[in-house]
Design a protein around this motif. Structure first.
Motif, PDB file in Angstrom:
ATOM      1  N   PRO A  34      37.804  45.268  51.739  1.00 46.76           N
ATOM      2  CA  PRO A  34      38.709  44.772  50.691  1.00 46.76           C
ATOM      3  C   PRO A  34      40.129  45.269  50.951  1.00 46.76           C
ATOM      4  CG  PRO A  34      37.399  46.618  49.881  1.00 46.76           C
ATOM      5  CD  PRO A  34      36.839  46.264  51.233  1.00 46.76           C
ATOM      6  N   GLU A  57      42.090  49.518  41.940  1.00 44.79           N
ATOM      7  CA  GLU A  57      41.222  48.794  41.021  1.00 44.79           C
ATOM      8  C   GLU A  57      42.008  47.692  40.316  1.00 44.79           C
ATOM      9  OE1 GLU A  57      39.638  51.607  38.331  1.00 44.79           O
ATOM     10  OE2 GLU A  57      38.517  52.725  39.849  1.00 44.79           O
ATOM     11  N   ARG A 139      25.794  43.750  44.410  1.00 44.97           N
ATOM     12  CA  ARG A 139      26.914  42.915  44.858  1.00 44.97           C
ATOM     13  C   ARG A 139      26.761  41.481  44.361  1.00 44.97           C
ATOM     14  NH1 ARG A 139      26.224  43.526  49.895  1.00 44.97           N
ATOM     15  NH2 ARG A 139      27.509  45.401  50.055  1.00 44.97           N
ATOM     16  N   ASN A 143      29.298  39.628  41.731  1.00 41.41           N
ATOM     17  CA  ASN A 143      29.981  38.419  42.188  1.00 41.41           C
ATOM     18  C   ASN A 143      29.690  37.236  41.265  1.00 41.41           C
ATOM     19  OD1 ASN A 143      31.086  39.770  44.352  1.00 41.41           O
ATOM     20  ND2 ASN A 143      29.580  39.052  45.835  1.00 41.41           N
ATOM     21  N   ALA A 146      31.576  37.690  37.974  1.00 45.38           N
ATOM     22  CA  ALA A 146      32.999  37.415  38.142  1.00 45.38           C
ATOM     23  C   ALA A 146      33.267  35.915  38.214  1.00 45.38           C
ATOM     24  CB  ALA A 146      33.513  38.110  39.411  1.00 45.38           C
ATOM     25  N   GLN A 147      32.411  35.182  38.915  1.00 43.42           N
ATOM     26  CA  GLN A 147      32.577  33.736  39.020  1.00 43.42           C
ATOM     27  C   GLN A 147      32.404  33.040  37.680  1.00 43.42           C
ATOM     28  OE1 GLN A 147      29.799  32.533  42.050  1.00 43.42           O
ATOM     29  NE2 GLN A 147      30.880  33.606  43.690  1.00 43.42           N
ATOM     30  N   LYS A 189      31.264  48.267  41.892  1.00 45.73           N
ATOM     31  CA  LYS A 189      31.653  46.947  42.392  1.00 45.73           C
ATOM     32  C   LYS A 189      32.350  46.138  41.304  1.00 45.73           C
ATOM     33  CE  LYS A 189      28.038  46.638  45.930  1.00 45.73           C
ATOM     34  NZ  LYS A 189      27.707  48.070  45.910  1.00 45.73           N
ATOM     35  N   ALA A 190      31.928  46.336  40.044  1.00 44.84           N
ATOM     36  CA  ALA A 190      32.572  45.614  38.939  1.00 44.84           C
ATOM     37  C   ALA A 190      34.020  46.051  38.767  1.00 44.84           C
ATOM     38  CB  ALA A 190      31.789  45.844  37.654  1.00 44.84           C
ATOM     39  N   ARG A 193      36.286  44.295  41.075  1.00 45.16           N
ATOM     40  CA  ARG A 193      36.491  42.877  40.734  1.00 45.16           C
ATOM     41  C   ARG A 193      37.131  42.698  39.367  1.00 45.16           C
ATOM     42  NH1 ARG A 193      33.516  39.110  43.687  1.00 45.16           N
ATOM     43  NH2 ARG A 193      34.848  37.660  42.524  1.00 45.16           N
ATOM     44  N   VAL A 195      35.686  43.353  36.501  1.00 45.54           N
ATOM     45  CA  VAL A 195      34.651  42.892  35.565  1.00 45.54           C
ATOM     46  C   VAL A 195      34.280  44.031  34.615  1.00 45.54           C
ATOM     47  CG1 VAL A 195      32.280  42.040  35.367  1.00 45.54           C
ATOM     48  CG2 VAL A 195      33.736  41.264  37.256  1.00 45.54           C
TER      49      VAL A 195
END
Length: 270
Positions: A34, A57, A139, A143, A146-147, A189-190, A193, A195
Motif C-alpha cells: 500500500p 491511516e 482481507r 474489502n 469497503a465496497q 485492515k479496516a 481502508r 472502514v
C-alpha cells in the motif's frame, strides 16, 4: 545471514513503486505494497526482503449500514450478513478439518513415543496455515465491506474459550483457532481502508430471532422461532443480530488494538 538496515542507514529511494538500496545495488518491486509515508526498517536474508514501512491511516468513514460477523469454531469460521441487502457470505469452511487433521497427527506421534520437538513442528505448521487463512479471510471481509460502504460489527469474544459450549470433537478446533487474531487482523485492515469497526454484546446472538427479536430455539446449526415462524441457519441468524445490535459503550466496545496500545503491548500493528 541476516542483514538489517535502519532509517537513514538504509539510504533507500523509492521510484515508480520500486525500492532501491544503493549500498547493495539492490532493486525491490514494491508495487504490491500500500502507499506508505516512509521506510523504517529493512531485513534481508538469503531469500526474502522484509520491509517495514509507515502507512498513513485513512479517515474513518461515516456509514449508515453495518455488516455483522459471527465467528465460529465449527462449520464456517466467519459468517457475514448485511441486513440492508440480505446478502450472506461464509468463509473458512476448511478450517475445522485442518485442526482435526493436525490434532490427530500430534496424538499419533504422542502414542508412538516421538520426541516433543516433532509435535512442535506440526503445531507450528498448523499455526502458520491458520494465520495465512486468517489473513485471507479478514482481507476479503474488509474489502467487501469497503465496497458496500458498510461498517463492521463483531461480538466481544474475550471469554469465548471459557463460556462456549463444546463437544469433545470440536474442542481442538475451538482452542486452536484464534478468534482474537482474526479480529485484530480485521481491525488493522479496516483502519487502512477507513472502514469503522465496532463491538456488540454477544449475549443471546444465537438464540434471538433476527426478525422479531424474541428468543427462539437453536438446535446445532438450525434456528427456528416459535413466535414469528422464522427458520434460518443459526450462524446466519446470529450474524444478522450482530449487525442490528447497537455498539457497546466506550469501555466495553473499545477496539482490541486501542486496548493493547493502552496496555503498552508492542505487537500491536501500526
Amino acid at each position: 545471514m541476516l542483514l538489517s538496515l535502519y532509517g537513514r542507514d538504509a539510504r533507500v529511494s523509492v521510484d515508480h513503486r520500486e525500492l532501491y538500496i544503493p549500498c547493495l545495488k539492490l532493486r525491490l518491486d514494491i508495487s504490491h505494497l500500500p502507499l506508505f509515508e516512509k521506510v523504517n526498517h529493512i531485513e534481508l536474508d538469503k531469500e526474502y526482503a522484509h520491509v517495514m514501512v509507515t502507512v498513513n491511516e485513512l479517515p474513518i468513514c461515516e456509514v449508515e449500514q453495518w455488516v455483522g460477523i459471527d465467528l465460529n469454531s465449527t462449520g464456517h469460521v466467519a459468517v457475514v450478513a448485511n441486513p440492508s441487502t440480505g446478502k450472506v457470505q461464509k468463509y473458512g469452511k476448511e478450517v475445522p478439518h485442518i485442526h482435526k487433521k493436525y490434532s490427530k497427527m500430534r496424538n499419533n506421534l504422542n502414542n508412538e513415543g516421538y520426541p516433543k520437538v516433532a509435535k512442535e513442528k506440526i503445531r507450528n505448521k498448523e499455526n502458520r496455515i491458520s494465520k495465512d487463512l486468517n489473513h485471507k479471510i479478514s482481507r476479503e471481509i474488509v474489502n467487501n465491506a469497503a465496497q458496500q460502504g458498510c461498517g463492521i460489527k463483531m461480538e466481544r469474544l474475550s471469554d469465548i474459550r471459557t463460556t462456549a459450549r463444546t463437544s469433545k470433537s470440536t474442542r481442538a478446533s475451538l482452542h486452536s483457532w484464534s478468534f482474537y487474531q482474526i479480529q485484530m487482523m480485521i481491525e488493522h485492515k479496516a483502519k487502512l481502508r477507513g472502514v469503522p469497526v465496532a463491538y456488540v454484546d454477544p449475549a443471546y446472538t444465537s438464540q434471538q430471532c433476527s426478525r422479531c427479536g424474541r428468543i427462539g430455539n437453536r438446535n446445532g446449526k438450525d434456528f427456528s422461532c416459535p413466535h414469528c415462524g422464522h427458520v434460518d441457519h443459526a450462524d446466519v441468524n446470529a450474524s444478522f443480530n450482530i449487525a442490528l445490535r447497537p455498539p457497546l459503550g466506550e469501555g466495553n466496545g473499545r477496539l482490541h488494538a486501542d486496548r493493547d496500545a493502552c496496555k503498552g503491548r508492542i505487537d500491536t500493528p501500526q
